[in-house]
Design a protein around this motif. Structure first.
Motif, PDB file in Angstrom:
ATOM      1  N   VAL A  82       0.866  -1.192   0.000  1.00  0.00           N
ATOM      2  CA  VAL A  82       0.000   0.000   0.000  1.00  0.00           C
ATOM      3  C   VAL A  82       0.895   1.232   0.000  1.00  0.00           C
ATOM      4  CG1 VAL A  82      -1.797   1.282   1.217  1.00  0.00           C
ATOM      5  CG2 VAL A  82      -1.781  -1.236   1.272  1.00  0.00           C
ATOM      6  N   CYS A  83       0.736   2.075  -1.024  1.00  0.00           N
ATOM      7  CA  CYS A  83       1.537   3.297  -1.136  1.00  0.00           C
ATOM      8  C   CYS A  83       0.618   4.517  -1.291  1.00  0.00           C
ATOM      9  CB  CYS A  83       2.477   3.224  -2.333  1.00  0.00           C
ATOM     10  SG  CYS A  83       3.723   1.923  -2.223  1.00  0.00           S
ATOM     11  N   PHE A  84       1.056   5.625  -0.719  1.00  0.00           N
ATOM     12  CA  PHE A  84       0.340   6.892  -0.907  1.00  0.00           C
ATOM     13  C   PHE A  84       1.316   8.042  -0.675  1.00  0.00           C
ATOM     14  CE2 PHE A  84      -0.218   5.629   3.512  1.00  0.00           C
ATOM     15  CZ  PHE A  84       0.043   6.791   4.236  1.00  0.00           C
ATOM     16  N   ALA A  85       0.892   9.237  -0.990  1.00  0.00           N
ATOM     17  CA  ALA A  85       1.729  10.430  -0.815  1.00  0.00           C
ATOM     18  C   ALA A  85       0.987  11.446   0.051  1.00  0.00           C
ATOM     19  CB  ALA A  85       2.062  11.052  -2.169  1.00  0.00           C
ATOM     20  N   VAL A  86       1.764  12.160   0.872  1.00  0.00           N
ATOM     21  CA  VAL A  86       1.218  13.266   1.664  1.00  0.00           C
ATOM     22  C   VAL A  86       1.739  14.560   1.036  1.00  0.00           C
ATOM     23  CG1 VAL A  86       1.042  14.336   3.935  1.00  0.00           C
ATOM     24  CG2 VAL A  86       1.206  11.849   3.744  1.00  0.00           C
ATOM     25  N   ALA A  87       0.819  15.435   0.626  1.00  0.00           N
ATOM     26  CA  ALA A  87       1.213  16.641  -0.108  1.00  0.00           C
ATOM     27  C   ALA A  87       1.898  17.651   0.801  1.00  0.00           C
ATOM     28  CB  ALA A  87      -0.026  17.274  -0.748  1.00  0.00           C
ATOM     29  N   ALA A  88       2.708  18.509   0.193  1.00  0.00           N
ATOM     30  CA  ALA A  88       3.376  19.590   0.931  1.00  0.00           C
ATOM     31  C   ALA A  88       2.345  20.613   1.401  1.00  0.00           C
ATOM     32  CB  ALA A  88       4.414  20.257   0.035  1.00  0.00           C
ATOM     33  N   ASN A  89       2.579  21.172   2.589  1.00  0.00           N
ATOM     34  CA  ASN A  89       1.669  22.190   3.134  1.00  0.00           C
ATOM     35  C   ASN A  89       2.456  23.064   4.096  1.00  0.00           C
ATOM     36  OD1 ASN A  89      -0.337  23.669   4.502  1.00  0.00           O
ATOM     37  ND2 ASN A  89      -1.841  22.045   4.160  1.00  0.00           N
ATOM     38  N   ALA A  90       2.650  24.347   3.710  1.00  0.00           N
ATOM     39  CA  ALA A  90       3.503  25.247   4.491  1.00  0.00           C
ATOM     40  C   ALA A  90       2.881  25.643   5.820  1.00  0.00           C
ATOM     41  CB  ALA A  90       3.814  26.501   3.679  1.00  0.00           C
ATOM     42  N   ILE A  91       1.520  25.626   5.930  1.00  0.00           N
ATOM     43  CA  ILE A  91       0.888  26.089   7.166  1.00  0.00           C
ATOM     44  C   ILE A  91       0.433  24.937   8.059  1.00  0.00           C
ATOM     45  CG2 ILE A  91       0.100  28.226   6.089  1.00  0.00           C
ATOM     46  CD1 ILE A  91      -2.670  27.035   5.903  1.00  0.00           C
ATOM     47  N   ALA A  92       0.697  23.706   7.621  1.00  0.00           N
ATOM     48  CA  ALA A  92       0.315  22.555   8.442  1.00  0.00           C
ATOM     49  C   ALA A  92       1.310  22.388   9.584  1.00  0.00           C
ATOM     50  CB  ALA A  92       0.284  21.289   7.589  1.00  0.00           C
ATOM     51  N   LYS A  93       0.854  21.729  10.637  1.00  0.00           N
ATOM     52  CA  LYS A  93       1.728  21.467  11.764  1.00  0.00           C
ATOM     53  C   LYS A  93       2.662  20.311  11.429  1.00  0.00           C
ATOM     54  CE  LYS A  93       1.585  20.424  16.703  1.00  0.00           C
ATOM     55  NZ  LYS A  93       0.698  20.136  17.875  1.00  0.00           N
ATOM     56  N   SER A  94       3.953  20.530  11.619  1.00  0.00           N
ATOM     57  CA  SER A  94       4.927  19.477  11.307  1.00  0.00           C
ATOM     58  C   SER A  94       5.029  18.500  12.473  1.00  0.00           C
ATOM     59  CB  SER A  94       6.302  20.094  11.027  1.00  0.00           C
ATOM     60  OG  SER A  94       6.773  20.803  12.165  1.00  0.00           O
ATOM     61  N   GLY A  95       5.664  17.344  12.214  1.00  0.00           N
ATOM     62  CA  GLY A  95       5.818  16.322  13.241  1.00  0.00           C
ATOM     63  C   GLY A  95       5.295  14.982  12.749  1.00  0.00           C
ATOM     64  N   ASP A  96       5.348  13.973  13.606  1.00  0.00           N
ATOM     65  CA  ASP A  96       4.882  12.644  13.223  1.00  0.00           C
ATOM     66  C   ASP A  96       3.367  12.624  13.066  1.00  0.00           C
ATOM     67  OD1 ASP A  96       7.443  11.752  13.286  1.00  0.00           O
ATOM     68  OD2 ASP A  96       7.299  10.800  15.264  1.00  0.00           O
ATOM     69  N   LYS A  97       2.921  12.003  12.002  1.00  0.00           N
ATOM     70  CA  LYS A  97       1.502  11.917  11.685  1.00  0.00           C
ATOM     71  C   LYS A  97       1.118  10.455  11.563  1.00  0.00           C
ATOM     72  CE  LYS A  97      -2.318  14.137  10.579  1.00  0.00           C
ATOM     73  NZ  LYS A  97      -2.957  15.108  11.476  1.00  0.00           N
ATOM     74  N   THR A  98       0.115  10.010  12.320  1.00  0.00           N
ATOM     75  CA  THR A  98      -0.310   8.614  12.294  1.00  0.00           C
ATOM     76  C   THR A  98      -1.535   8.446  11.396  1.00  0.00           C
ATOM     77  OG1 THR A  98       0.495   8.250  14.543  1.00  0.00           O
ATOM     78  CG2 THR A  98      -1.109   6.673  13.683  1.00  0.00           C
ATOM     79  N   TYR A  99      -1.449   7.485  10.467  1.00  0.00           N
ATOM     80  CA  TYR A  99      -2.578   7.158   9.599  1.00  0.00           C
ATOM     81  C   TYR A  99      -2.990   5.708   9.857  1.00  0.00           C
ATOM     82  CZ  TYR A  99      -1.702  11.477   7.046  1.00  0.00           C
ATOM     83  OH  TYR A  99      -1.546  12.793   6.715  1.00  0.00           O
ATOM     84  N   TYR A 100      -4.298   5.478   9.775  1.00  0.00           N
ATOM     85  CA  TYR A 100      -4.857   4.143   9.987  1.00  0.00           C
ATOM     86  C   TYR A 100      -5.262   3.578   8.627  1.00  0.00           C
ATOM     87  CZ  TYR A 100      -5.048   5.601  14.863  1.00  0.00           C
ATOM     88  OH  TYR A 100      -4.714   6.039  16.122  1.00  0.00           O
ATOM     89  N   VAL A 101      -4.684   2.410   8.276  1.00  0.00           N
ATOM     90  CA  VAL A 101      -4.948   1.768   6.982  1.00  0.00           C
ATOM     91  C   VAL A 101      -5.918   0.616   7.213  1.00  0.00           C
ATOM     92  CG1 VAL A 101      -3.971   0.617   4.978  1.00  0.00           C
ATOM     93  CG2 VAL A 101      -2.651   2.407   6.174  1.00  0.00           C
ATOM     94  N   GLN A 102      -7.026   0.663   6.485  1.00  0.00           N
ATOM     95  CA  GLN A 102      -8.057  -0.378   6.607  1.00  0.00           C
ATOM     96  C   GLN A 102      -8.215  -1.089   5.260  1.00  0.00           C
ATOM     97  OE1 GLN A 102     -12.341   0.638   6.450  1.00  0.00           O
ATOM     98  NE2 GLN A 102     -12.436  -0.124   8.586  1.00  0.00           N
ATOM     99  N   ILE A 103      -8.010  -2.409   5.254  1.00  0.00           N
ATOM    100  CA  ILE A 103      -8.161  -3.200   4.026  1.00  0.00           C
ATOM    101  C   ILE A 103      -9.287  -4.203   4.259  1.00  0.00           C
ATOM    102  CG2 ILE A 103      -7.035  -4.730   2.365  1.00  0.00           C
ATOM    103  CD1 ILE A 103      -4.348  -3.582   3.263  1.00  0.00           C
ATOM    104  N   ILE A 104     -10.281  -4.178   3.402  1.00  0.00           N
ATOM    105  CA  ILE A 104     -11.460  -5.042   3.515  1.00  0.00           C
ATOM    106  C   ILE A 104     -11.488  -5.984   2.327  1.00  0.00           C
ATOM    107  CG2 ILE A 104     -13.983  -5.090   3.679  1.00  0.00           C
ATOM    108  CD1 ILE A 104     -13.846  -2.212   4.761  1.00  0.00           C
TER     109      ILE A 104
ATOM    110  N   ILE B 107      -7.841   4.974   3.896  1.00  0.00           N
ATOM    111  CA  ILE B 107      -6.850   5.629   4.746  1.00  0.00           C
ATOM    112  C   ILE B 107      -7.606   6.601   5.656  1.00  0.00           C
ATOM    113  CG2 ILE B 107      -4.747   7.003   4.861  1.00  0.00           C
ATOM    114  CD1 ILE B 107      -4.333   4.343   3.478  1.00  0.00           C
ATOM    115  N   PHE B 108      -7.393   6.473   6.954  1.00  0.00           N
ATOM    116  CA  PHE B 108      -8.075   7.338   7.929  1.00  0.00           C
ATOM    117  C   PHE B 108      -7.070   8.218   8.664  1.00  0.00           C
ATOM    118  CE2 PHE B 108     -11.243   4.048   7.349  1.00  0.00           C
ATOM    119  CZ  PHE B 108     -12.456   4.725   7.452  1.00  0.00           C
ATOM    120  N   ASP B 109      -7.438   9.488   8.842  1.00  0.00           N
ATOM    121  CA  ASP B 109      -6.743  10.384   9.767  1.00  0.00           C
ATOM    122  C   ASP B 109      -7.659  10.490  10.980  1.00  0.00           C
ATOM    123  OD1 ASP B 109      -5.525  12.351  11.214  1.00  0.00           O
ATOM    124  OD2 ASP B 109      -5.599  13.890   9.646  1.00  0.00           O
TER     125      ASP B 109
END
Length: 296
Positions: free
Chosen positions: A202-224, A281-283
């Motif tokens: 499973v691959c995906f990309a997180v886009a650049a965002n200058a005003i977003a808060k930086s740091g570790d970001k946790t995503y939940y992957v659900q496969i049905i 993909i869940f945030d």
């Protein structure tokens, strides 16, 4: 001789009668003059009494008009008006002789002096109240405009905050999933056959965002899978009223730059079932990306 005495007596009688006549005329004249004088005095006293009553009525009406303004001296105006009312009642009951009229005239003069003073003070207070009313109305209008402006600013700030919040959210894109056959050499071969696949990539990309808060970001992957079962870890997480069952999580170190992410789900020696698979993909509780694929 007798004739002379008779003539003398007659003259004396005539003189006495003349004197009596003159005395009577003088008495009648005096009585007439006194009567006319008394009548004139009574008329004058009555006229003065009426004039004084009219003047007191004017003072009373002046007080009543001033009382309607309801200023800080209203109580004093009411008290003075009652004095005038009482004086009018006393004057109407009086006999109206010159001496009593002088007394009433003196009281009237004193009341009139107080009236002029109080009415002038009432007019000044009335003007001040009118000025304060205008100033208060202007202040109310200014405050209303200020509140309207503040409300507009609040709405703008809320909209700006929502815009910033919306703009600061990270965008997950280019979500793709592949079934992989991994050889003993480590080489990975993409396959569409369920029997050959031993892991899912499973691959995906997180886009650049200058005003977003930086740091570790946790995503939940659900496969049905095709049988509507969540495969993988099958762990659950609660977000408010929502309970999420997921296959695995991935932690993305984010520093405001675009980043690509790839994770693997092992089959653990079991064959993957044939059919359609759904990948979400869940945030936290928010679904941020989804795709599907099919294994034959």
């Amino acid at each position: 001789m007798e004739n002379q005495r008779s003539n003398s007596s007659l003259k004396a009688v005539v003189v006495v009668l003349a004197l009596l006549l003159l005395g009577s005329l003088a008495y009648i004249f005096k009585m007439t003059t006194d009567a006319k004088k008394l009548e004139t005095e009574v008329t004058t006293v009555k006229s003065e009494k009426d004039n004084l009553l009219d003047s007191l009525a004017i003072v009373k009406n002046t007080y009543e008009q001033a009382i309607k303004d309801k200023t800080e001296v209203s109580d004093e105006l009411i008290a003075e008006r009652e004095k005038v009312v009482n004086l009018i009642a006393d004057l109407q009951k009086s006999k109206g002789d010159a001496a009593s009229l002088r007394k009433y005239r003196e009281q009237y003069n004193a009341l009139q002096v107080n009236m002029k003073k109080l009415v002038a003070e009432n007019e000044e207070l009335k003007k001040q109240n009118e000025t304060l009313t205008v100033q208060r109305d202007s202040t109310v209008v200014a405050l209303g405009q200020s509140k309207k402006y503040n409300d507009t600013l609040v709405v703008q700030n809320e909209n700006l905050a929502k815009t910033v919040e919306k703009g600061s959210k990270l965008v997950v894109m280019n979500l793709r999933t592949q079934a992989i056959k991994q050889r003993s050499s480590g080489k990975q071969i993409e396959t569409e056959k369920a029997s050959r696949a031993d892991k899912l990539k499973v691959c995906f990309a997180v886009a650049a965002n200058a005003i977003a808060k930086s740091g570790d970001k946790t995503y939940y992957v659900q496969i049905i899978d095709s049988k509507n079962n969540v495969i993988g870890d099958k762990k659950t997480e609660t977000f408010g009223d929502m309970t999420l069952t997921y296959s695995f999580t991935t932690v993305v170190p984010y520093n405001n730059q675009a980043v690509d992410v790839c994770e693997y789900l092992d089959g653990n020696g079991k064959d993957f079932a044939k059919g359609s698979y759904f990948v979400n993909i869940f945030d936290k509780s928010e679904l941020v990306s989804k795709t599907s694929f099919t294994l034959k």
